[in-house]
Design a protein around this motif. Sequence first.
Motif, mmCIF file in Angstrom:
data_model
loop_
_atom_site.group_PDB
_atom_site.id
_atom_site.type_symbol
_atom_site.label_atom_id
_atom_site.label_comp_id
_atom_site.label_asym_id
_atom_site.label_seq_id
_atom_site.Cartn_x
_atom_site.Cartn_y
_atom_site.Cartn_z
ATOM 1 N N GLY A 200 98.978 28.973 -21.531
ATOM 2 C CA GLY A 200 97.686 28.600 -21.141
ATOM 3 C C GLY A 200 96.768 29.336 -19.974
ATOM 4 N N ALA A 201 95.727 28.640 -19.865
ATOM 5 C CA ALA A 201 94.808 29.462 -18.994
ATOM 6 C C ALA A 201 95.160 28.668 -17.436
ATOM 7 C CB ALA A 201 93.330 29.133 -19.268
ATOM 8 N N ALA A 202 94.784 29.481 -16.529
ATOM 9 C CA ALA A 202 94.510 28.794 -15.132
ATOM 10 C C ALA A 202 93.133 27.968 -14.852
ATOM 11 C CB ALA A 202 94.343 30.127 -14.212
ATOM 12 N N LEU A 203 93.440 26.995 -14.119
ATOM 13 C CA LEU A 203 92.584 26.133 -13.754
ATOM 14 C C LEU A 203 91.886 26.236 -12.355
ATOM 15 C CD1 LEU A 203 90.379 23.624 -14.284
ATOM 16 C CD2 LEU A 203 92.451 22.050 -13.723
ATOM 17 N N PHE A 247 92.009 36.587 -13.627
ATOM 18 C CA PHE A 247 92.942 35.472 -13.891
ATOM 19 C C PHE A 247 93.289 35.610 -15.194
ATOM 20 C CE2 PHE A 247 90.742 33.927 -10.015
ATOM 21 C CZ PHE A 247 91.644 32.931 -9.664
ATOM 22 N N GLY A 248 92.914 36.399 -16.117
ATOM 23 C CA GLY A 248 93.280 36.495 -17.458
ATOM 24 C C GLY A 248 92.756 35.489 -18.223
ATOM 25 N N GLY A 249 91.531 34.615 -17.897
ATOM 26 C CA GLY A 249 90.993 33.625 -18.280
ATOM 27 C C GLY A 249 91.221 32.490 -17.534
ATOM 28 N N ALA A 250 90.198 31.822 -17.106
ATOM 29 C CA ALA A 250 90.253 30.582 -16.390
ATOM 30 C C ALA A 250 89.232 29.507 -16.574
ATOM 31 C CB ALA A 250 90.523 30.821 -14.762
ATOM 32 N N SER A 288 101.189 25.194 -14.062
ATOM 33 C CA SER A 288 101.653 25.879 -12.943
ATOM 34 C C SER A 288 100.709 26.767 -12.102
ATOM 35 C CB SER A 288 102.822 26.581 -13.238
ATOM 36 O OG SER A 288 102.626 27.861 -14.111
ATOM 37 N N ARG A 289 99.338 26.781 -12.709
ATOM 38 C CA ARG A 289 98.219 27.437 -12.034
ATOM 39 C C ARG A 289 96.924 26.680 -12.015
ATOM 40 N NH1 ARG A 289 96.870 32.752 -14.863
ATOM 41 N NH2 ARG A 289 97.247 31.483 -16.804
ATOM 42 N N ILE A 290 97.210 25.645 -11.160
ATOM 43 C CA ILE A 290 95.966 24.779 -10.832
ATOM 44 C C ILE A 290 95.759 24.978 -9.539
ATOM 45 C CG2 ILE A 290 95.018 22.614 -10.676
ATOM 46 C CD1 ILE A 290 97.005 21.663 -12.964
ATOM 47 N N HIS A 291 94.446 25.674 -9.267
ATOM 48 C CA HIS A 291 94.334 26.167 -7.789
ATOM 49 C C HIS A 291 92.891 25.184 -7.233
ATOM 50 C CE1 HIS A 291 96.540 29.702 -8.764
ATOM 51 N NE2 HIS A 291 96.130 29.938 -9.939
ATOM 52 N N VAL A 292 93.016 24.840 -6.138
ATOM 53 C CA VAL A 292 91.724 24.034 -5.423
ATOM 54 C C VAL A 292 91.068 24.974 -4.424
ATOM 55 C CG1 VAL A 292 93.317 22.857 -3.915
ATOM 56 C CG2 VAL A 292 91.099 21.889 -4.530
ATOM 57 N N GLU A 411 93.099 37.796 -6.752
ATOM 58 C CA GLU A 411 94.358 38.425 -7.153
ATOM 59 C C GLU A 411 95.415 37.659 -6.609
ATOM 60 O OE1 GLU A 411 93.234 43.203 -7.466
ATOM 61 O OE2 GLU A 411 93.942 42.254 -5.442
ATOM 62 N N TRP A 412 95.388 37.151 -5.389
ATOM 63 C CA TRP A 412 96.522 36.463 -4.582
ATOM 64 C C TRP A 412 96.550 35.131 -5.400
ATOM 65 C CZ3 TRP A 412 95.759 31.656 -1.964
ATOM 66 C CH2 TRP A 412 96.787 31.191 -1.215
ATOM 67 N N MET A 413 95.240 34.368 -5.707
ATOM 68 C CA MET A 413 95.533 32.989 -6.441
ATOM 69 C C MET A 413 95.840 33.416 -7.841
ATOM 70 S SD MET A 413 91.525 31.930 -5.482
ATOM 71 C CE MET A 413 91.622 30.294 -6.494
ATOM 72 N N ALA A 414 95.383 34.365 -8.568
ATOM 73 C CA ALA A 414 95.981 34.623 -9.919
ATOM 74 C C ALA A 414 97.338 34.833 -10.291
ATOM 75 C CB ALA A 414 95.044 35.658 -10.373
ATOM 76 N N THR A 415 98.102 35.370 -9.259
ATOM 77 C CA THR A 415 99.548 35.744 -9.243
ATOM 78 C C THR A 415 100.254 34.621 -8.635
ATOM 79 O OG1 THR A 415 99.222 37.210 -7.120
ATOM 80 C CG2 THR A 415 98.976 38.018 -9.314
#
Length: 418
Positions: A200-203, A247-250, A288-292, A411-415
């Motif tokens: 799935g995608a990041a949020l 992000f490869g899509g977010a 596992s990729r939810i960022h605030v 990049e830091w967030m995405a990884t």
Amino acid sequence: MRTPITRRTLLVSGATAGAAALLGVPAASADGREHREAVVTPLAEVLDGGEQVTSLAISSPALHRADRSSLAVSTFAVHVTATNPLSGEIAYEQDRVVTAASWTRRGAVALELEHGWGVDGGGTLQYMGAHGRNVVLDLDYAITQVEPLRGRGGGGAVVLDSFRQGRLSDPEVDAFAHHATASGLNYRLFSPVGGGGRDGAALVVWLHGGGEGGLLTGGYDYYDNEAQLRANRGALGFATPEAQDVFGGAYVLAPQATSAWMQDGDGFAPLVLEAIEEVVAAHRIDRSRIHVVGCSNGGYMSLKLVAEYPETFASSVPICCGIGARDGSGGYFVSDDELAAMTTPTWLVASADDTTLDPEDNTVYAHERIDGSIMSLYDDVTWDGNTFPGHWSWIYVARNDPHHDGASIWEWMATTKR
């Protein structure tokens, strides 16, 4: 029940007298009508200093008869009146400078307007200092055809007699769909192209500053679900093709407080989590990729959410954040114990010349207590040759400028995963 106020449809505008009469020329018409109506579409962009109307599109069947070489910068004059919908006061009224005129592929006239940092008369919002809120203005664009356009093949002059204003168009803002949670919290959502990979995608959750919330006090009932996107590029930056590629899509979620996050962090935290859960339930998102990410009030709220829900977020990016008076006497507070307990990867951003939320008392203080946190502390906020107020360090994150150990903040967030 509250009716949300939106400003997605603007006022109708037009010349008070026929342009043909003003120019003293006959208005030839292929269909025999002398009345020539045109639709004027204001086109806006969210710049680093906020949203401005940067151009106008004028469309009419009559324009199909015009000799394109006869269009000039001086053909049309533009005047705008901006009214505050809450106070009824005129925020500004002036002529707009036309810097270029051209034809679109669909045969409409495109008028480029002078715009940018320090240019008056283009803004779509007004900051009401007494209430600390940005309000989306009612914009009334009046167009005057100063010079006739030549007809093709020696035909009669093409003159537009009246102008009807259409809906404000901002493609970046319009790409975020309107929503509200079951509890009534407004939010906008950008959806990526594609699923974002096997899991799935990041949020990315963007939390706006204090000026972009609703205004439901003082006799006002204003909750528009607009200002959190139009006031700055904070949310929009993550929806750009560049960020989506990183992000490869977010998905990008931009909730709107009914007031300001700092006024009730304890009350808003579960409402923001509800919005996150609704979006995750409805879309294919990698938990596992939810960022605030948040600025100012939103910077505080990003820390508050991490403190309240330590297992939810992959990363936290508080920008020019507030953490409250250390004795807890203020209306908002992130304690030393909460800061020390944070294990969510955190990258704090601020400018040393911030006079709104002192960076030493807030950003630096938090950085020193969040184990392993990264901090980007700029001298000032300068971008693309313009120097902005020191509080506006969100510009750097929206432009992916902060770097650490060879990686940009995106990049830091995405990884980073939880």
